[in-house]
Design an enzyme around this catalytic site. Sequence first.
Site, PDB file in Angstrom:
ATOM      1  N   GLY A 239      -0.647 -65.098   5.070  1.00 53.85           N
ATOM      2  CA  GLY A 239      -0.365 -65.098   6.504  1.00 53.85           C
ATOM      3  C   GLY A 239       0.885 -65.777   6.989  1.00 53.85           C
ATOM      4  O   GLY A 239       1.268 -65.575   8.148  1.00 53.85           O
ATOM      5  N   GLY A 274       1.706 -62.579   1.005  1.00 53.52           N
ATOM      6  CA  GLY A 274       2.309 -61.281   0.697  1.00 53.52           C
ATOM      7  C   GLY A 274       3.697 -61.219   1.325  1.00 53.52           C
ATOM      8  O   GLY A 274       4.719 -61.346   0.675  1.00 53.52           O
ATOM      9  N   ARG A 275       3.699 -61.117   2.655  1.00 55.56           N
ATOM     10  CA  ARG A 275       4.939 -60.948   3.411  1.00 55.56           C
ATOM     11  C   ARG A 275       5.986 -62.018   3.099  1.00 55.56           C
ATOM     12  O   ARG A 275       7.156 -61.714   2.901  1.00 55.56           O
ATOM     13  CB  ARG A 275       4.592 -61.006   4.907  1.00 55.56           C
ATOM     14  CG  ARG A 275       5.742 -60.692   5.833  1.00 55.56           C
ATOM     15  CD  ARG A 275       5.397 -61.091   7.280  1.00 55.56           C
ATOM     16  NE  ARG A 275       4.091 -60.684   7.696  1.00 55.56           N
ATOM     17  CZ  ARG A 275       3.808 -59.516   8.309  1.00 55.56           C
ATOM     18  NH1 ARG A 275       4.767 -58.676   8.583  1.00 55.56           N
ATOM     19  NH2 ARG A 275       2.565 -59.222   8.649  1.00 55.56           N
ATOM     20  N   TYR A 315       3.491 -51.388  15.303  1.00 59.04           N
ATOM     21  CA  TYR A 315       3.325 -52.753  15.848  1.00 59.04           C
ATOM     22  C   TYR A 315       4.422 -53.118  16.828  1.00 59.04           C
ATOM     23  O   TYR A 315       4.469 -54.258  17.298  1.00 59.04           O
ATOM     24  CB  TYR A 315       3.357 -53.810  14.730  1.00 59.04           C
ATOM     25  CG  TYR A 315       2.514 -53.522  13.517  1.00 59.04           C
ATOM     26  CD1 TYR A 315       1.121 -53.450  13.607  1.00 59.04           C
ATOM     27  CD2 TYR A 315       3.107 -53.358  12.276  1.00 59.04           C
ATOM     28  CE1 TYR A 315       0.365 -53.198  12.475  1.00 59.04           C
ATOM     29  CE2 TYR A 315       2.342 -53.109  11.136  1.00 59.04           C
ATOM     30  CZ  TYR A 315       0.966 -53.028  11.254  1.00 59.04           C
ATOM     31  OH  TYR A 315       0.217 -52.787  10.136  1.00 59.04           O
ATOM     32  N   CYS A 342       9.363 -35.690  14.009  1.00 60.68           N
ATOM     33  CA  CYS A 342       9.127 -34.986  15.278  1.00 60.68           C
ATOM     34  C   CYS A 342       8.224 -35.778  16.228  1.00 60.68           C
ATOM     35  O   CYS A 342       7.255 -35.246  16.751  1.00 60.68           O
ATOM     36  CB  CYS A 342       8.476 -33.657  14.972  1.00 60.68           C
ATOM     37  SG  CYS A 342       6.911 -33.904  14.124  1.00 60.68           S
ATOM     38  N   GLU A 343       8.492 -37.053  16.387  1.00 59.61           N
ATOM     39  CA  GLU A 343       7.680 -37.855  17.316  1.00 59.61           C
ATOM     40  C   GLU A 343       8.575 -38.812  18.066  1.00 59.61           C
ATOM     41  O   GLU A 343       9.501 -39.384  17.487  1.00 59.61           O
ATOM     42  CB  GLU A 343       6.659 -38.715  16.540  1.00 59.61           C
ATOM     43  CG  GLU A 343       5.663 -37.909  15.796  1.00 59.61           C
ATOM     44  CD  GLU A 343       4.303 -38.573  15.707  1.00 59.61           C
ATOM     45  OE1 GLU A 343       4.017 -39.481  16.522  1.00 59.61           O
ATOM     46  OE2 GLU A 343       3.543 -38.168  14.834  1.00 59.61           O
ATOM     47  N   TYR A 371       5.170 -54.394   3.416  1.00 57.43           N
ATOM     48  CA  TYR A 371       4.563 -53.381   4.277  1.00 57.43           C
ATOM     49  C   TYR A 371       5.587 -52.312   4.689  1.00 57.43           C
ATOM     50  O   TYR A 371       5.506 -51.750   5.772  1.00 57.43           O
ATOM     51  CB  TYR A 371       3.887 -54.031   5.502  1.00 57.43           C
ATOM     52  CG  TYR A 371       2.937 -55.142   5.115  1.00 57.43           C
ATOM     53  CD1 TYR A 371       1.764 -54.859   4.436  1.00 57.43           C
ATOM     54  CD2 TYR A 371       3.233 -56.494   5.370  1.00 57.43           C
ATOM     55  CE1 TYR A 371       0.902 -55.879   4.036  1.00 57.43           C
ATOM     56  CE2 TYR A 371       2.379 -57.518   4.968  1.00 57.43           C
ATOM     57  CZ  TYR A 371       1.211 -57.194   4.302  1.00 57.43           C
ATOM     58  OH  TYR A 371       0.367 -58.194   3.911  1.00 57.43           O
TER      59      TYR A 371
HETATM   60  N1  LLP Z   1      -5.130 -61.834   2.153  1.00 58.20           N
HETATM   61  C1  LLP Z   1      -5.828 -60.915   2.850  1.00 58.20           C
HETATM   62  C2  LLP Z   1      -7.280 -60.900   2.735  1.00 58.20           C
HETATM   63  C3  LLP Z   1      -5.149 -60.017   3.681  1.00 58.20           C
HETATM   64  O1  LLP Z   1      -5.846 -59.113   4.370  1.00 58.20           O
HETATM   65  C4  LLP Z   1      -3.747 -60.068   3.776  1.00 58.20           C
HETATM   66  C5  LLP Z   1      -3.013 -59.124   4.624  1.00 58.20           C
HETATM   67  C6  LLP Z   1      -3.059 -61.019   3.015  1.00 58.20           C
HETATM   68  C7  LLP Z   1      -3.782 -61.902   2.219  1.00 58.20           C
HETATM   69  C8  LLP Z   1      -1.555 -61.151   3.033  1.00 58.20           C
HETATM   70  O2  LLP Z   1      -1.095 -61.518   4.279  1.00 58.20           O
HETATM   71  P1  LLP Z   1       0.475 -61.851   4.473  1.00 58.20           P
HETATM   72  O3  LLP Z   1       0.797 -63.096   3.688  1.00 58.20           O
HETATM   73  O4  LLP Z   1       1.235 -60.687   3.970  1.00 58.20           O
HETATM   74  O5  LLP Z   1       0.611 -62.036   5.928  1.00 58.20           O
HETATM   75  N2  LLP Z   1       0.720 -54.119   7.818  1.00 58.20           N
HETATM   76  C9  LLP Z   1       0.884 -55.339   8.576  1.00 58.20           C
HETATM   77  C10 LLP Z   1       0.307 -56.527   7.862  1.00 58.20           C
HETATM   78  C11 LLP Z   1      -1.131 -56.337   7.438  1.00 58.20           C
HETATM   79  C12 LLP Z   1      -1.711 -57.535   6.735  1.00 58.20           C
HETATM   80  C13 LLP Z   1      -2.985 -57.166   6.057  1.00 58.20           C
HETATM   81  N3  LLP Z   1      -3.596 -58.219   5.312  1.00 58.20           N
HETATM   82  C14 LLP Z   1       2.380 -55.530   8.888  1.00 58.20           C
HETATM   83  O6  LLP Z   1       3.175 -54.690   8.501  1.00 58.20           O
HETATM   84  O7  LLP Z   1       2.731 -56.492   9.559  1.00 58.20           O
END
Ligand code: LLP
Length: 418
Positions: A239, A274-275, A315, A342-343, A371
């Site tokens: 997160g 992740g991000r 988003y 086309c959107e 993502y």
């Molecule tokens: N753990 C769980 C259980 C999760 O659902 C997620 C992300 C993460 C870890 C990793 O979170 P991060 O560190 O990446 O924030 N598609 C969206 C983001 C969706 C996140 C889904 N879950 C975007 O492009 O912003």
Amino acid sequence: MSGFEYVADELCCDSVSISEIAAKVKTPFYLYSYDTLKKNYQSYVDAFQTVDLLVCYACKANSNLSILRTLGNMGSGMDVLSYGELFKALKAGISPAKIVFNGNGKTRTEMEYALQSGVFAFNVDSQNELFLLNEVAGATNTVARIALRVNPDINPLTHPYVATGLAKSKFGIPIHEAKDVYQTAASLENINVVGIHSHIGSQLSKVEIYLETLKKIMALVDELHNIRIHLEFINLGGGIGIPYQDGEYMPHPKDLSKIISPLIGDYRLILEPGRSIVGPAGVLVTDVLYIKYTHKKNFIVVDAGMNDLIRPSIYGAYHQAVLTTKHIYPEEMLYDIVGPICEEGDFIARDRSMPRVKQGDLLVIKDAGAYGFSMSSNYNSRTRLPEVMVVNGKDYIIRERETYEDMICRESIPESLW
Ligand code: LLP
């Protein structure tokens, strides 16, 4: 020089000219910096020296095998949430002993696969999932190591689509019900209760929210201790946000560590970023097809569309767009950067002030490593993009551009339709 920086007037990825890569690969494509990826992973390791940390990189952010392998080489585990993600993590050589299986809708087949692979733990999202997991483990002569995903009812102050820790969220077991579910879990024959999990949201800008969550979790962990349920680890999910805009402040893993490490004690800490690991390590490189002026707007029409990078469309996400060749025309103009889909929702940026752009320029859409590719699709029957990574000064294609034959290879036309 690592990352994405101008050398003289040319934007480079780990010192390799992006225009030169584009000339070989053809646009659009995703481009990753190996050095940045490693640096971002290492920043977690460095920040949490005083606790026993396992980083389980959230491979939903980007599951290219070379990305997974790079992180695996550095010692990372993985957070997977589907059969496909587990399959890819194992293909990349990640030890199952470092894999956590997430998700609120695990199927029996996914459970069987994960149990047979010997994953480190399941993050269980509901009591009914627990019962099914117990049954599947029994049927496969295995024992499932589990953490319960608890929902602490905390407002993570982020985009509603990625806020997962509120009481109304579909994720997790409400924290006030969790003790009972733990007791049930402990009574099940094929379940081994080993941890607790919480992921409150994504693109979070305040570490205090983790503290609030951890305090609630520790109170529950103490209660569990009193009823002789002893846990090995605390998993606080992912997160941490990244600054998509200049001047935007986002916490560093060090800020998180400072606030949570003192409370972790002897428990093992798991994080699932992740991000913050892969986002800033990737860009989308796209060609300017046309410039179009109307009496209302100036449009830059590029060859990448919402099927390639959907974040702005769904988003309203902000990604910086820069030219590969620095400021040929110093005069700033206001543009919408739009794709060929086309959107009307097919845009990369709106009302963006940029130096004057011309047909044939190359634009780099920054912070697209997370993502980006992983949410891309074949919409409008467009082939999915190639991915390139610069490793120690050399560019490698780590995923080929899909071909049109790839795109139709699973389709068929019944004889009677001819
Ligand atoms: N753990 C769980 C259980 C999760 O659902 C997620 C992300 C993460 C870890 C990793 O979170 P991060 O560190 O990446 O924030 N598609 C969206 C983001 C969706 C996140 C889904 N879950 C975007 O492009 O912003």
